[in-house]
Design a protein around this motif. Sequence first.
Motif, PDB file in Angstrom:
ATOM      1  N   ALA A 197     -49.795 115.415  67.593  1.00 35.38           N
ATOM      2  CA  ALA A 197     -49.325 115.418  68.913  1.00 35.38           C
ATOM      3  C   ALA A 197     -48.712 113.728  68.571  1.00 35.38           C
ATOM      4  O   ALA A 197     -47.544 113.177  69.000  1.00 35.38           O
ATOM      5  CB  ALA A 197     -50.336 115.017  70.410  1.00 35.38           C
ATOM      6  N   ALA A 198     -49.764 112.887  68.395  1.00 36.20           N
ATOM      7  CA  ALA A 198     -50.026 111.683  68.124  1.00 36.20           C
ATOM      8  C   ALA A 198     -48.724 110.898  67.026  1.00 36.20           C
ATOM      9  O   ALA A 198     -48.004 110.285  67.285  1.00 36.20           O
ATOM     10  CB  ALA A 198     -50.888 110.783  67.596  1.00 36.20           C
ATOM     11  N   ALA A 199     -48.526 111.289  66.519  1.00 33.24           N
ATOM     12  CA  ALA A 199     -48.228 111.531  64.701  1.00 33.24           C
ATOM     13  C   ALA A 199     -46.611 111.592  65.422  1.00 33.24           C
ATOM     14  O   ALA A 199     -46.347 111.106  64.413  1.00 33.24           O
ATOM     15  CB  ALA A 199     -48.626 112.513  63.597  1.00 33.24           C
ATOM     16  N   GLY A 200     -46.137 112.843  65.310  1.00 33.40           N
ATOM     17  CA  GLY A 200     -44.723 113.599  65.617  1.00 33.40           C
ATOM     18  C   GLY A 200     -44.120 113.593  67.138  1.00 33.40           C
ATOM     19  O   GLY A 200     -43.041 113.097  67.339  1.00 33.40           O
ATOM     20  N   GLY A 201     -45.177 112.160  68.439  1.00 28.33           N
ATOM     21  CA  GLY A 201     -44.510 111.702  69.022  1.00 28.33           C
ATOM     22  C   GLY A 201     -44.400 113.016  70.266  1.00 28.33           C
ATOM     23  O   GLY A 201     -43.958 113.534  71.287  1.00 28.33           O
ATOM     24  N   HIS A 202     -44.814 114.246  69.808  1.00 30.24           N
ATOM     25  CA  HIS A 202     -44.964 115.587  71.123  1.00 30.24           C
ATOM     26  C   HIS A 202     -45.629 115.527  71.871  1.00 30.24           C
ATOM     27  O   HIS A 202     -47.065 115.132  72.034  1.00 30.24           O
ATOM     28  CB  HIS A 202     -45.399 116.668  69.957  1.00 30.24           C
ATOM     29  N   ASN A 203     -44.564 116.127  72.697  1.00 34.78           N
ATOM     30  CA  ASN A 203     -45.672 116.076  74.281  1.00 34.78           C
ATOM     31  C   ASN A 203     -46.727 117.462  74.389  1.00 34.78           C
ATOM     32  O   ASN A 203     -46.782 118.265  73.388  1.00 34.78           O
ATOM     33  CB  ASN A 203     -44.599 116.592  75.514  1.00 34.78           C
TER      34      ASN A 203
ATOM     35  N   ARG B 219     -44.208 120.412  61.087  1.00 33.83           N
ATOM     36  CA  ARG B 219     -43.395 119.054  59.751  1.00 33.83           C
ATOM     37  C   ARG B 219     -44.151 117.966  60.083  1.00 33.83           C
ATOM     38  O   ARG B 219     -44.001 117.054  59.207  1.00 33.83           O
ATOM     39  CB  ARG B 219     -41.329 119.237  60.549  1.00 33.83           C
ATOM     40  N   THR B 220     -45.042 117.680  61.276  1.00 32.87           N
ATOM     41  CA  THR B 220     -45.340 116.629  61.420  1.00 32.87           C
ATOM     42  C   THR B 220     -47.167 117.126  60.265  1.00 32.87           C
ATOM     43  O   THR B 220     -47.229 116.119  59.927  1.00 32.87           O
ATOM     44  CB  THR B 220     -46.116 116.399  63.057  1.00 32.87           C
TER      45      THR B 220
ATOM     46  N   LYS C  80     -48.859 106.560  59.262  1.00 38.86           N
ATOM     47  CA  LYS C  80     -48.745 106.444  57.603  1.00 38.86           C
ATOM     48  C   LYS C  80     -48.095 107.803  58.092  1.00 38.86           C
ATOM     49  O   LYS C  80     -46.287 107.624  57.441  1.00 38.86           O
ATOM     50  CB  LYS C  80     -49.614 106.947  56.935  1.00 38.86           C
ATOM     51  N   ALA C  81     -47.873 108.644  59.109  1.00 35.56           N
ATOM     52  CA  ALA C  81     -46.995 110.127  59.369  1.00 35.56           C
ATOM     53  C   ALA C  81     -45.843 109.509  59.647  1.00 35.56           C
ATOM     54  O   ALA C  81     -44.859 109.824  59.807  1.00 35.56           O
ATOM     55  CB  ALA C  81     -48.075 111.012  60.311  1.00 35.56           C
ATOM     56  N   ARG C  82     -46.178 108.359  60.962  1.00 39.52           N
ATOM     57  CA  ARG C  82     -44.826 107.782  61.612  1.00 39.52           C
ATOM     58  C   ARG C  82     -43.920 107.221  60.169  1.00 39.52           C
ATOM     59  O   ARG C  82     -43.047 107.263  60.603  1.00 39.52           O
ATOM     60  CB  ARG C  82     -44.882 106.682  62.531  1.00 39.52           C
ATOM     61  N   ALA C  83     -45.144 106.323  59.538  1.00 42.41           N
ATOM     62  CA  ALA C  83     -43.816 105.450  58.667  1.00 42.41           C
ATOM     63  C   ALA C  83     -42.772 106.402  57.939  1.00 42.41           C
ATOM     64  O   ALA C  83     -41.193 106.498  57.322  1.00 42.41           O
ATOM     65  CB  ALA C  83     -44.882 104.538  57.596  1.00 42.41           C
TER      66      ALA C  83
ATOM     67  N   LEU D 265     -56.121 109.124  74.376  1.00 42.64           N
ATOM     68  CA  LEU D 265     -54.592 109.525  73.325  1.00 42.64           C
ATOM     69  C   LEU D 265     -54.618 108.209  72.662  1.00 42.64           C
ATOM     70  O   LEU D 265     -53.714 107.455  71.858  1.00 42.64           O
ATOM     71  CB  LEU D 265     -53.951 110.579  73.856  1.00 42.64           C
ATOM     72  N   PRO D 266     -53.687 107.164  73.958  1.00 47.11           N
ATOM     73  CA  PRO D 266     -53.386 105.568  73.571  1.00 47.11           C
ATOM     74  C   PRO D 266     -53.817 105.095  72.295  1.00 47.11           C
ATOM     75  O   PRO D 266     -53.395 104.734  71.810  1.00 47.11           O
ATOM     76  CB  PRO D 266     -52.979 105.656  74.824  1.00 47.11           C
ATOM     77  N   SER D 267     -54.830 105.431  72.206  1.00 48.56           N
ATOM     78  CA  SER D 267     -55.715 104.078  71.628  1.00 48.56           C
ATOM     79  C   SER D 267     -55.001 104.771  69.923  1.00 48.56           C
ATOM     80  O   SER D 267     -55.524 104.122  68.954  1.00 48.56           O
ATOM     81  CB  SER D 267     -57.082 104.430  71.248  1.00 48.56           C
ATOM     82  N   ILE D 268     -55.492 106.232  69.663  1.00 47.27           N
ATOM     83  CA  ILE D 268     -54.555 106.293  68.058  1.00 47.27           C
ATOM     84  C   ILE D 268     -53.248 106.211  68.136  1.00 47.27           C
ATOM     85  O   ILE D 268     -52.501 106.714  66.635  1.00 47.27           O
ATOM     86  CB  ILE D 268     -54.899 108.344  67.737  1.00 47.27           C
ATOM     87  N   LEU D 269     -51.990 106.029  68.941  1.00 46.46           N
ATOM     88  CA  LEU D 269     -50.372 106.301  69.240  1.00 46.46           C
ATOM     89  C   LEU D 269     -50.134 104.828  67.917  1.00 46.46           C
ATOM     90  O   LEU D 269     -50.741 103.595  67.880  1.00 46.46           O
ATOM     91  CB  LEU D 269     -50.023 105.493  70.148  1.00 46.46           C
TER      92      LEU D 269
END
Length: 512
Positions: A210-216, A480-481, A418-421, A234-238
Amino acid sequence: MLKKVFGSAVFGVDATTITVEVNVDSGIGYHLVGLPDNAIKESNYRIAAALQNNGYKIPGKKIIINMSPADLRKEGSAYDLTLALGILAATKQIPAEGLDHYIIMGELSLDGTLQPIKGALPIALKAREEGFKGFILPAQNAKEAAIVNDLEVFGVESIKEVIDFFKEGKPLEQTIINTREEFYKSLDFPEFDFADVKGQESIKRCMEIAAAGGHNIILIGPPGSGKTMLAKRLPSILPPMTLQEALETTKIHSVVGRVKAHLGLMSQRPFRSPHHTISNVALVGGGSYPQPGEISLSHNGVLFLDELPEFKRDVLEVMRQPLEDREVTISRAKFTVTYPSSFMLVASMNPSPSGYFNDPNAPATSSAAEMQRYLGKISGPLLDRIDIHIEVTPVPFEKLSEDRKGESSVVIRERVTKARAHQTERFQSIENVHYNAQMNTKHIRKYCKLDDASKALLKTAMERLNLSARAYDRILKVARTIADLESSEAVKGAHISEAIQYRSLDRDGWLG
């Protein structure tokens, strides 16, 4: 005698410079014009007492004060210091030279000390933009305003310091902050850490996706299974906030006076958790004089709605547009304000009114009709905007009693970043799309192509589990994420298979 002093008013998340014109003439009376609210109209009592207690006074003459632009509504007590200095300058109790080089704001106590104001950061940004030399404000807000470079910021404790500065040239202490140093200093020290969570490995994996793809995401489980504990972490891994995101977030919190005096710039992503009795105005923002709501205060962070079905249905429905557009527009007869609201929604709920579902050892059970009515409180269009549904089961005693610590948030965050990059690189030419959750149907078709085996797997799953049509695009986005977390360019069968597990509420037997 006419003198001008400058203050500022905040509308939305931006400031407008207010010119305070003070005219002193023969006669008696105190007249304040320019659409002031009651707090400003009462300021003459605070100003009179503060000046009296510091050896000055409001003279018995006719004083007319105009707050320009006169057709703009002004509110709050932050103009006390502005008005007081205007009166002192117009009555020649202090020299007026240099007053027009500064934005001056602050609420006065009766003894002349200053109380903090709201919106210091947007006011400072506007002051720099309009070429003012400096900003004089209460000491409690000095760090917040000093984030802005190329503007002299003076935090003062009382009106006496300001009077001495203009009358006798006594220097004020300038607040200087190295914005970048302050920002990067606290990035790697999260308050809550995933290392504290015992067990729940599959849920941690789901939160990472969820954090990697910004998913709700929505967590479904009985009481005590750890839903709130997981959501708070969750905010600690964003990914760490960029400096631009930090400025945006601080600006919003500044408008409502929520920036802590010792912080200045907010470097941690916000986590907001409103109670289920919240009104729709408090959630999305608004009011007679519009203020940001909880969804704007969670901009660039996480909005956690605990016990989702307990929220009023109309409150949940007003979130649909902000979830899609990532901003909230509030319109009034004379003006319109827009607040940003790009947040991750994390919701939690019990699977039934009793809290237990299909558990033979449960202390209480609910009938099928009660369950259907309970789950039916959440509308399909809202669920349509939640990509991941995951069931959370209670942690067994063996796991709870283990001494071994879990994987820390800092390690998980590295994989997420890394995934967000990968996603940033993929969407760099597409406006307003920065991560997978923001993809529309066209992007999904382009970036989530499947081979024949993966298509067959997805088709079988949708038919066998009776997944709804809304689940199709969500599964592809999440897959995809998962592929991005593995640095895989192609979406493979294993990614699809894992993504299918995260659509619990779309399965036959949950919402029908």
